[in-house]
Design an enzyme around this catalytic site. Structure first.
Site, PDB file in Angstrom:
ATOM      1  N   LYS A 111      56.869  30.119  48.538  1.00 29.38           N
ATOM      2  CA  LYS A 111      56.588  29.132  49.590  1.00 29.38           C
ATOM      3  C   LYS A 111      56.040  29.815  50.837  1.00 29.38           C
ATOM      4  O   LYS A 111      55.143  29.291  51.495  1.00 29.38           O
ATOM      5  CB  LYS A 111      57.836  28.322  49.906  1.00 29.38           C
ATOM      6  N   LYS A 189      48.478  22.755  35.861  1.00 31.50           N
ATOM      7  CA  LYS A 189      49.714  21.981  35.804  1.00 31.50           C
ATOM      8  C   LYS A 189      49.585  20.738  36.694  1.00 31.50           C
ATOM      9  O   LYS A 189      49.118  20.834  37.827  1.00 31.50           O
ATOM     10  CB  LYS A 189      50.877  22.854  36.292  1.00 31.50           C
ATOM     11  N   LYS A 192      51.375  16.856  42.437  1.00 32.13           N
ATOM     12  CA  LYS A 192      50.961  15.964  43.531  1.00 32.13           C
ATOM     13  C   LYS A 192      49.946  16.631  44.423  1.00 32.13           C
ATOM     14  O   LYS A 192      49.016  16.015  44.915  1.00 32.13           O
ATOM     15  CB  LYS A 192      52.176  15.607  44.376  1.00 32.13           C
TER      16      LYS A 192
HETATM   17  P1  AMP Z   1      57.892  17.989  41.827  1.00 35.30           P
HETATM   18  O1  AMP Z   1      57.102  16.740  41.787  1.00 35.30           O
HETATM   19  O2  AMP Z   1      57.060  19.207  41.785  1.00 35.30           O
HETATM   20  O3  AMP Z   1      58.936  17.994  42.903  1.00 35.30           O
HETATM   21  O4  AMP Z   1      58.711  18.061  40.464  1.00 35.30           O
HETATM   22  C1  AMP Z   1      59.781  17.202  40.150  1.00 35.30           C
HETATM   23  C2  AMP Z   1      60.237  17.488  38.732  1.00 35.30           C
HETATM   24  O5  AMP Z   1      59.175  17.223  37.811  1.00 35.30           O
HETATM   25  C3  AMP Z   1      60.650  18.932  38.486  1.00 35.30           C
HETATM   26  O6  AMP Z   1      61.752  18.946  37.606  1.00 35.30           O
HETATM   27  C4  AMP Z   1      59.462  19.551  37.819  1.00 35.30           C
HETATM   28  O7  AMP Z   1      59.812  20.599  36.978  1.00 35.30           O
HETATM   29  C5  AMP Z   1      58.879  18.375  37.044  1.00 35.30           C
HETATM   30  N1  AMP Z   1      57.430  18.511  36.968  1.00 35.30           N
HETATM   31  C6  AMP Z   1      56.547  18.425  37.999  1.00 35.30           C
HETATM   32  N2  AMP Z   1      55.271  18.589  37.566  1.00 35.30           N
HETATM   33  C7  AMP Z   1      55.351  18.795  36.235  1.00 35.30           C
HETATM   34  C8  AMP Z   1      54.378  19.030  35.209  1.00 35.30           C
HETATM   35  N3  AMP Z   1      53.088  19.073  35.473  1.00 35.30           N
HETATM   36  N4  AMP Z   1      54.826  19.208  33.951  1.00 35.30           N
HETATM   37  C9  AMP Z   1      56.148  19.144  33.661  1.00 35.30           C
HETATM   38  N5  AMP Z   1      57.101  18.936  34.569  1.00 35.30           N
HETATM   39  C10 AMP Z   1      56.719  18.758  35.842  1.00 35.30           C
END
Ligand code: AMP
Ligand code: TRP
Length: 323
Positions: A111, A189, A192
Site C-alpha cells: 500500500k 485480476k 474496482k
Molecule cells: P476487494 O474488492 O478487493 O476488497 O475484495 C473483496 C474480496 O473479493 C476479497 O476476499 C478478495 O479476495 C475477493 N476478490 C476481489 N477481486 C477478486 C478477483 N478478481 N478474483 C477473485 N477474488 C477477488
C-alpha cells in the site's frame, strides 16, 4: 461445528471477482458451519477518508450480502465498529507483538508502494485484524491469497499472548477461496480500481454493454480454438453448468459449422448472469428502499457479536491482570 469468521472491506458494489472469490464462499460456508461475517469499516478508515462515502459503501455491502441470500438467522452479520471489544483486544495484542513482525507485512509495504500515506493505522492494521479473528474464537478464516499473511500474524499474536499469560486464545487457520482469481475485461485480476470489472447487479443494456467490452479476436466461429486461456471461456466456466461448458468447449475445439461465435458466447454470459443474480437484483432494490430493515439486521448481529467478543475480552483482561 466449525466457526468461520471473515471481515469484508466496505468497497461498494460487488463485481464478478468479489462474488466468486468471496461472497459465494461466504454464503456456502454459512450452510456448513457457524458463520461470523462483519463489515470491516474500521479497517476501511485506513484508506477511505470521506464519511458519506464510507457510510454508503458499508450499506452497499450489507445490502449486497442480504440480497444474495445471507440469512441473518443463521449468520452473525455485523458492522465492525459496533463491537468495540475488538479494539480493546487489539491493544492487548499490540503489547505482545514485535515491531519486526509488522514490518514484514507485505500488505502494508504494497500500500505504501502504491502511494498511500503510511499512517500508524495502516501499519497497525494487522493487529486489529488479528483481534477481529481472535475475539470470536474463530476456527477458520476464509480469505483471499493476499490476506493469508494477516491470518498468520493472528496466529503469531495469539501465540505471543499465550506465551506470556498462559492459554487464552484460540489459534485460527486460514482457508483459501476455491476461485482466488477472476480475470477482468482486460485480462488482469478483476478489480474496482482497474476499470475492468463486470458488476453483478448490473442488468439489461448496461450489462450487455459491459460484456460487449470483453475483448475477442477476429477468428471466425468455424476456426478451431483452444478454450484454455481464453477470457470468454474462463467466465463461462464459472457461470454455466459443467456439462454445458464441456459441450461448448468441445464445439470451440472442433470448429466447423458448429463452432460457437463470440456473440453467442457473450449472450450466454449475460443470460447466466441474469439467472444467477436476477433475483438478487430485485431483492437489492427492495432493501435499498428499506434501509431501516438493513439497520435492524446489523444491530441484532452486533448484539450477538458483542456478547461473544465480550467473553473473550474478559478472559484476556483477566489473564493479563486488568481484572
Ligand atoms: P476487494 O474488492 O478487493 O476488497 O475484495 C473483496 C474480496 O473479493 C476479497 O476476499 C478478495 O479476495 C475477493 N476478490 C476481489 N477481486 C477478486 C478477483 N478478481 N478474483 C477473485 N477474488 C477477488
Ligand atoms: N483485511 C481484510 C481484507 O482486506 C478484511 C478483514 C478485516 C478481515 N478483518 C478481517 C478478513 C478478519 C478476515 C478476518 O479483505
Amino acid at each position: 461445528m466449525k466457526r468461520f469468521l471473515s471481515g469484508i472491506q466496505p468497497s461498494g458494489l460487488p463485481h464478478l471477482g468479489n462474488w466468486f472469490g468471496a461472497m459465494a464462499m461466504h454464503l456456502e460456508l454459512a450452510r456448513e458451519g457457524e458463520a461470523y461475517w462483519f463489515i470491516a469499516d474500521l479497517h476501511a478508515l485506513t484508506t477511505v477518508k470521506d464519511a458519506a462515502k464510507l457510510r454508503e459503501m458499508t450499506r452497499e455491502v450489507a445490502v449486497s450480502y442480504l440480497a444474495m441470500g445471507l440469512d441473518p438467522e443463521r449468520t452473525c452479520f455485523w458492522r465492525q465498529s459496533d463491537v468495540p471489544e475488538v479494539t480493546e483486544v487489539a491493544w492487548l495484542l499490540g503489547t505482545v507483538s514485535g515491531m519486526g513482525l509488522l514490518e514484514r507485512g507485505h500488505s502494508y509495504k504494497d500500500k505504501v508502494a502504491q502511494g498511500l500515506t503510511p499512517s500508524v493505522g495502516l501499519f497497525y492494521y494487522p493487529v486489529l485484524m488479528a483481534a477481529d479473528i481472535i475475539c470470536f474464537d474463530a476456527d477458520e478464516v476464509p480469505v483471499g491469497k493476499d490476506q493469508i499473511q494477516h491470518v498468520e500474524f493472528a496466529q503469531d499474536m495469539a501465540g505471543a499472548f499465550d506465551a506470556v499469560y498462559g492459554p487464552t486464545f484460540k489459534r485460527p487457520e486460514w482457508r483459501l477461496s476455491k476461485t482466488p482469481k477472476v480475470s477482468g475485461l482486460d485480462g488482469q485480476k478483476m478489480s474496482k480500481s482497474y476499470g475492468n470489472a463486470l458488476w453483478i447487479f448490473e442488468e439489461g443494456k448496461a450489462l450487455t454493454k459491459g460484456i460487449g467490452r470483453l475483448p475477442t479476436d477476429s477468428r471466425a466461429p468455424s476456426e478451431p480454438k483452444d478454450p484454455d486461456g481464453m477470457l470468454i471461456f474462463e467466465w463461462l466456466k464459472l457461470l454455466i453448468p459443467a456439462d454445458e461448458y464441456e459441450a461448448l468447449a468441445t464445439r470451440a475445439r472442433e470448429g466447423g459449422d458448429k463452432g460457437p461465435g463470440y456473440g453467442e458466447l457473450k449472450k450466454r454470459i449475460a443470460c447466466a448472469m441474469d439467472e444467477l443474480f436476477g433475483a438478487g437484483r430485485e431483492e437489492r432494490k427492495k432493501l435499498l428502499a428499506h434501509p431501516e430493515h438493513v439497520e435492524r439486521v446489523l444491530a441484532s448481529g452486533a448484539e450477538r457479536a458483542r456478547s461473544a467478543a465480550r467473553a473473550v475480552r474478559d478472559r484476556a483482561y483477566k489473564a493479563c491482570g486488568l481484572r
